[in-house]
Motif scaffolding. Structure first.
Motif, mmCIF file in Angstrom:
data_model
loop_
_atom_site.group_PDB
_atom_site.id
_atom_site.type_symbol
_atom_site.label_atom_id
_atom_site.label_comp_id
_atom_site.label_asym_id
_atom_site.label_seq_id
_atom_site.Cartn_x
_atom_site.Cartn_y
_atom_site.Cartn_z
ATOM 1 N N GLN A 55 0.772 -1.201 0.329
ATOM 2 C CA GLN A 55 0.090 0.065 0.097
ATOM 3 C C GLN A 55 0.918 1.270 0.025
ATOM 4 O O GLN A 55 0.323 2.366 -0.204
ATOM 5 N N ARG A 56 2.077 1.196 0.391
ATOM 6 C CA ARG A 56 3.095 2.250 0.372
ATOM 7 C C ARG A 56 3.529 2.697 -0.947
ATOM 8 O O ARG A 56 3.871 4.044 -1.253
ATOM 9 N N ASP A 57 3.522 1.629 -1.886
ATOM 10 C CA ASP A 57 3.925 2.064 -3.164
ATOM 11 C C ASP A 57 5.195 3.023 -3.491
ATOM 12 O O ASP A 57 5.375 3.947 -3.903
ATOM 13 N N PHE A 58 6.332 2.399 -2.916
ATOM 14 C CA PHE A 58 7.651 2.996 -2.998
ATOM 15 C C PHE A 58 7.922 3.061 -4.313
ATOM 16 O O PHE A 58 7.878 2.096 -5.207
ATOM 17 N N ARG A 59 8.744 4.230 -4.688
ATOM 18 C CA ARG A 59 9.147 4.580 -5.960
ATOM 19 C C ARG A 59 10.521 5.305 -5.972
ATOM 20 O O ARG A 59 10.927 5.611 -4.843
ATOM 21 N N ALA A 60 11.412 4.823 -7.129
ATOM 22 C CA ALA A 60 12.645 5.534 -6.878
ATOM 23 C C ALA A 60 12.630 7.165 -6.781
ATOM 24 O O ALA A 60 11.617 7.873 -7.183
ATOM 25 N N GLY A 61 13.484 7.702 -5.838
ATOM 26 C CA GLY A 61 13.532 9.162 -5.575
ATOM 27 C C GLY A 61 14.989 9.146 -5.148
ATOM 28 O O GLY A 61 15.906 8.657 -5.036
ATOM 29 N N VAL A 116 14.355 5.313 -2.371
ATOM 30 C CA VAL A 116 13.002 5.203 -2.751
ATOM 31 C C VAL A 116 12.185 6.001 -1.715
ATOM 32 O O VAL A 116 12.524 6.330 -0.570
ATOM 33 N N ARG A 117 11.003 6.433 -2.385
ATOM 34 C CA ARG A 117 10.237 7.338 -1.614
ATOM 35 C C ARG A 117 8.567 6.988 -1.834
ATOM 36 O O ARG A 117 8.364 6.356 -2.903
ATOM 37 N N SER A 118 7.935 7.377 -0.845
ATOM 38 C CA SER A 118 6.458 7.059 -0.960
ATOM 39 C C SER A 118 5.577 7.984 -0.354
ATOM 40 O O SER A 118 5.852 8.349 0.666
ATOM 41 N N GLU A 119 4.643 8.538 -1.055
ATOM 42 C CA GLU A 119 3.675 9.614 -0.508
ATOM 43 C C GLU A 119 2.950 8.974 0.751
ATOM 44 O O GLU A 119 2.621 9.523 1.662
ATOM 45 N N ALA A 120 2.556 7.842 0.759
ATOM 46 C CA ALA A 120 1.854 7.037 1.447
ATOM 47 C C ALA A 120 2.718 6.973 2.910
ATOM 48 O O ALA A 120 2.026 7.304 4.072
ATOM 49 N N PHE A 121 3.942 6.786 2.675
ATOM 50 C CA PHE A 121 4.352 6.630 3.635
ATOM 51 C C PHE A 121 4.986 7.905 4.713
ATOM 52 O O PHE A 121 4.807 8.044 5.600
ATOM 53 N N ASN A 122 5.173 8.760 3.768
ATOM 54 C CA ASN A 122 5.214 10.153 4.301
ATOM 55 C C ASN A 122 4.007 10.565 5.060
ATOM 56 O O ASN A 122 4.240 11.243 6.214
ATOM 57 N N GLN A 123 3.005 10.326 4.549
ATOM 58 C CA GLN A 123 1.597 10.786 5.316
ATOM 59 C C GLN A 123 1.712 9.850 6.646
ATOM 60 O O GLN A 123 1.042 10.341 7.541
ATOM 61 N N GLU A 124 1.969 8.589 6.532
ATOM 62 C CA GLU A 124 1.824 7.761 7.466
ATOM 63 C C GLU A 124 2.616 8.429 8.847
ATOM 64 O O GLU A 124 2.415 8.219 9.984
ATOM 65 N N VAL A 125 3.959 8.736 8.328
ATOM 66 C CA VAL A 125 4.756 9.060 9.530
ATOM 67 C C VAL A 125 4.427 10.425 10.057
ATOM 68 O O VAL A 125 4.685 10.491 11.213
ATOM 69 N N PRO A 182 4.941 19.269 7.262
ATOM 70 C CA PRO A 182 5.471 18.551 5.864
ATOM 71 C C PRO A 182 6.685 17.808 6.113
ATOM 72 O O PRO A 182 7.578 18.064 7.183
ATOM 73 N N GLY A 183 6.920 16.584 5.342
ATOM 74 C CA GLY A 183 8.160 15.972 5.782
ATOM 75 C C GLY A 183 8.186 14.738 4.593
ATOM 76 O O GLY A 183 7.117 14.406 3.911
ATOM 77 N N GLU A 184 9.372 14.463 4.347
ATOM 78 C CA GLU A 184 9.703 13.443 3.188
ATOM 79 C C GLU A 184 10.684 12.284 3.879
ATOM 80 O O GLU A 184 11.409 12.952 4.565
ATOM 81 N N PHE A 185 10.550 11.198 3.633
ATOM 82 C CA PHE A 185 11.222 10.151 4.096
ATOM 83 C C PHE A 185 11.658 9.176 2.903
ATOM 84 O O PHE A 185 10.833 8.618 2.328
ATOM 85 N N LEU A 186 12.978 9.080 2.907
ATOM 86 C CA LEU A 186 13.447 8.229 1.657
ATOM 87 C C LEU A 186 14.032 6.861 2.639
ATOM 88 O O LEU A 186 14.907 7.086 3.382
ATOM 89 N N VAL A 187 14.066 5.799 1.960
ATOM 90 C CA VAL A 187 14.472 4.664 2.332
ATOM 91 C C VAL A 187 15.550 4.014 1.263
ATOM 92 O O VAL A 187 15.503 3.933 0.367
ATOM 93 N N ASP A 188 16.792 3.777 1.906
ATOM 94 C CA ASP A 188 17.586 2.842 1.076
ATOM 95 C C ASP A 188 17.726 1.385 1.805
ATOM 96 O O ASP A 188 18.249 1.492 2.803
#
Length: 111
Positions: free
Chosen positions: A43-49, A69-78, A84-90
């Motif tokens: 459901q998080r639908d991570f994409r390259a970023g 990778v980044r996900s709008e759903a994950f940003n909103q979840e966190v 405002p916030g962005e969270f990227l995962v490697d």
């Protein structure tokens, strides 16, 4: 973990900062396998970023060759929509990069 708190009056943010707006940006090491677990939720639908506007002092702490990778759903979840916030995962290094403005913790609902 490496992070910086930056007064937004000192950077090139496009909107006008309030009197106490603070950008909190950094990177944190997750437990082994945690990056894959975060990204595996469909459901998080991570994409390259890639991280944007990385402060020079922090750039040396980012893993070389990271496949962020980044996900709008994950940003909103966190953030819970509180800031405002962005969270990227490697996944390869189990690192998370975060870039937020005035992050906050929700009020406790427990005793």
């Amino acid at each position: 973990m490496h992070w910086l708190g930056i007064s937004l009056g000192d950077d090139s943010r496009l909107s006008v900062p309030g009197p106490i707006d603070v950008r909190v940006v950094g990177t944190a090491q997750l437990e082994a396998g945690a990056g894959a677990a975060v990204v595996a939720v469909p459901q998080r639908d991570f994409r390259a970023g890639h991280p944007g506007r990385v402060p020079e002092k922090l750039a040396v702490h980012l893993p070389k060759g990271a496949a962020w990778v980044r996900s709008e759903a994950f940003n909103q979840e966190v953030t819970g929509g509180r800031y405002p916030g962005e969270f990227l995962v490697d996944v390869g290094t189990d690192r998370v990069y975060f870039d937020t403005v005035d992050p906050s913790v929700p009020a406790s609902t427990g005793p």
